[in-house]
Design a protein around this motif. Structure first.
Motif, PDB file in Angstrom:
ATOM      1  N   LEU A 168      -0.041 -22.863 -24.963  1.00 42.60           N
ATOM      2  CA  LEU A 168       0.453 -22.733 -23.574  1.00 42.60           C
ATOM      3  C   LEU A 168       0.309 -23.704 -22.463  1.00 42.60           C
ATOM      4  CD1 LEU A 168      -1.613 -19.296 -23.290  1.00 42.60           C
ATOM      5  CD2 LEU A 168       0.758 -19.621 -23.728  1.00 42.60           C
ATOM      6  N   THR A 169       0.965 -24.485 -21.423  1.00 40.45           N
ATOM      7  CA  THR A 169       1.676 -24.997 -20.504  1.00 40.45           C
ATOM      8  C   THR A 169      -0.012 -24.418 -19.371  1.00 40.45           C
ATOM      9  OG1 THR A 169       3.164 -23.707 -19.686  1.00 40.45           O
ATOM     10  CG2 THR A 169       3.740 -25.988 -20.869  1.00 40.45           C
ATOM     11  N   ASP A 174       1.307 -23.074 -16.474  1.00 41.68           N
ATOM     12  CA  ASP A 174       2.544 -22.639 -15.865  1.00 41.68           C
ATOM     13  C   ASP A 174       2.445 -21.411 -17.217  1.00 41.68           C
ATOM     14  OD1 ASP A 174       4.154 -23.074 -17.331  1.00 41.68           O
ATOM     15  OD2 ASP A 174       5.014 -23.503 -15.333  1.00 41.68           O
ATOM     16  N   ASN A 175       1.335 -20.836 -18.480  1.00 39.36           N
ATOM     17  CA  ASN A 175       1.354 -20.308 -19.078  1.00 39.36           C
ATOM     18  C   ASN A 175       3.318 -19.856 -19.540  1.00 39.36           C
ATOM     19  OD1 ASN A 175      -1.400 -19.670 -18.798  1.00 39.36           O
ATOM     20  ND2 ASN A 175      -1.290 -18.349 -17.241  1.00 39.36           N
ATOM     21  N   LYS A 176       3.507 -21.068 -20.284  1.00 29.70           N
ATOM     22  CA  LYS A 176       5.047 -21.182 -20.644  1.00 29.70           C
ATOM     23  C   LYS A 176       5.030 -21.612 -22.015  1.00 29.70           C
ATOM     24  CE  LYS A 176       7.838 -21.135 -16.846  1.00 29.70           C
ATOM     25  NZ  LYS A 176       8.335 -21.736 -15.756  1.00 29.70           N
ATOM     26  N   ALA A 177       5.870 -21.704 -22.879  1.00 24.59           N
ATOM     27  CA  ALA A 177       5.011 -21.975 -24.336  1.00 24.59           C
ATOM     28  C   ALA A 177       5.217 -23.657 -24.448  1.00 24.59           C
ATOM     29  CB  ALA A 177       6.500 -21.669 -25.289  1.00 24.59           C
ATOM     30  N   PRO A 206       8.304 -25.085 -27.541  1.00 22.45           N
ATOM     31  CA  PRO A 206       9.381 -24.100 -27.030  1.00 22.45           C
ATOM     32  C   PRO A 206      10.502 -24.013 -28.119  1.00 22.45           C
ATOM     33  CG  PRO A 206       9.905 -26.656 -25.879  1.00 22.45           C
ATOM     34  CD  PRO A 206       8.506 -27.020 -26.413  1.00 22.45           C
ATOM     35  N   GLN A 264      -1.949 -13.959 -23.211  1.00 22.03           N
ATOM     36  CA  GLN A 264      -0.639 -14.567 -23.147  1.00 22.03           C
ATOM     37  C   GLN A 264       0.197 -15.410 -24.821  1.00 22.03           C
ATOM     38  OE1 GLN A 264       0.321 -14.134 -20.237  1.00 22.03           O
ATOM     39  NE2 GLN A 264       1.877 -16.049 -20.281  1.00 22.03           N
ATOM     40  N   VAL A 280       4.839 -15.001 -25.034  1.00 24.40           N
ATOM     41  CA  VAL A 280       4.805 -16.048 -24.155  1.00 24.40           C
ATOM     42  C   VAL A 280       5.612 -16.273 -25.794  1.00 24.40           C
ATOM     43  CG1 VAL A 280       5.386 -18.572 -24.657  1.00 24.40           C
ATOM     44  CG2 VAL A 280       3.728 -16.812 -22.350  1.00 24.40           C
ATOM     45  N   TYR A 281       5.470 -16.061 -26.995  1.00 26.68           N
ATOM     46  CA  TYR A 281       5.973 -16.358 -28.497  1.00 26.68           C
ATOM     47  C   TYR A 281       6.120 -15.328 -29.396  1.00 26.68           C
ATOM     48  CZ  TYR A 281       4.596 -20.879 -27.813  1.00 26.68           C
ATOM     49  OH  TYR A 281       4.108 -22.712 -27.238  1.00 26.68           O
TER      50      TYR A 281
END
Length: 284
Positions: free
Chosen positions: A124-125, A127-130, A133, A158, A162-163
């Protein structure tokens, strides 16, 4: 093949140090880069199950040498991570991948030995993104089933969200990617997985304190969720590695986290890490 590879390993001639905390080992199956996501030691107080006096002798000032390691497999143009490290301020995986010239979107797959935070935080980044990617994420059915029900584990929930479109859930004893096989190592967690790549065994958290647990596999860290299962699989894997000259690559083995297992005359085991202080840097 294995005799040839073992000789090279022991001589150190297939190793190059690309960066502090980054070492690549070349094998016929492909290359494996050991990346130290973070240094670390483990307190003796988190271990139990062995002779207290012997455990104390093997500790240095109440600490057991350890590490937080991630492994990068490169084969047939594919880049595959085994686990993803801590993430956040503690983890250095992203920086070290960048130093290797590898961008996050160039990671093809991430194989998860289990879903503890120090193995999935790097997915996770901030900001809780992949963080990766384009990567497919592989996780054992039993591990996925357990963490999908743990609503109090925010990081696991999370990661699964996300995935979700690139999540591959597999049964044990199956091939996951590029000839890498997944094996049952349940005990540390309900779906703890060992990945096999040729003679290399990526053992996740089978070992937390090498100085203690090679000598006495009955010793457990508090993180082992089922102690009896964890001890049984630890004994089996160490015996097999010593007998069959397998390499073990572990998330918490002292850096570089990859080496052989030697069986001693008294029946105890010793971990023999591959050398990182010789060889020449390969031109990429």
């Amino acid at each position: 093949m294995w005799k040839w590879m073992t000789a090279l390993c022991l001589a150190g001639s297939i190793v190059f140090a690309a960066d502090s905390g980054v070492s690549t080992f070349e094998f016929e199956e492909g290359s494996v880069t050991a990346i130290q996501d973070a240094p670390g030691g483990m307190a003796l107080s988190i271990f139990s199950g062995g002779d207290a006096a012997a455990m104390k002798r093997r500790a240095s000032k109440g600490r057991i040498p350890s590490s937080f390691n991630v492994f990068l497999i490169q084969k047939n143009g594919k880049r595959i991570l085994v686990d993803a490290g801590n993430g956040g301020r503690k983890g250095t995986l992203m920086k070290k991948l960048q130093n290797l010239g590898i961008a996050p979107d160039q990671i093809d797959a991430v194989l998860l030995t289990h879903m503890h935070g120090d193995h999935i935080g790097g997915l996770l980044t901030a900001d809780n993104k992949a963080a990766f990617p384009k990567a497919a994420v592989y996780i054992a059915e039993k591990e996925h089933g357990y963490w999908a029900r743990q609503k109090n584990s925010a990081i696991a929930q999370q990661v699964l969200r996300v995935y979700r479109k690139r999540l591959h859930v597999f049964p044990f004893n199956s091939s996951v990617s590029e000839g890498i096989s997944a094996r049952d190592a349940v005990g540390h967690t309900p779906g703890h997985t060992i990945f096999e790549f040729g003679k290399i065994r990526f053992i996740g958290d089978l070992i937390h304190g090498a100085a203690l647990q090679f000598a006495d596999p009955a010793v457990c860290a508090v993180y082992d969720m089922n102690r009896n299962q964890a001890v049984a699989v630890r004994r089996r894997v160490l015996e097999n590695a010593a007998e069959n000259k397998e390499l073990l690559a572990g998330g918490h083995l002292p850096y570089p986290g990859i080496g052989t297992v030697r069986k001693n005359a008294d029946g105890t085991m010793t971990f023999v890490p591959l050398r990182t202080d010789s060889g020449t840097k390969r031109q990429r």
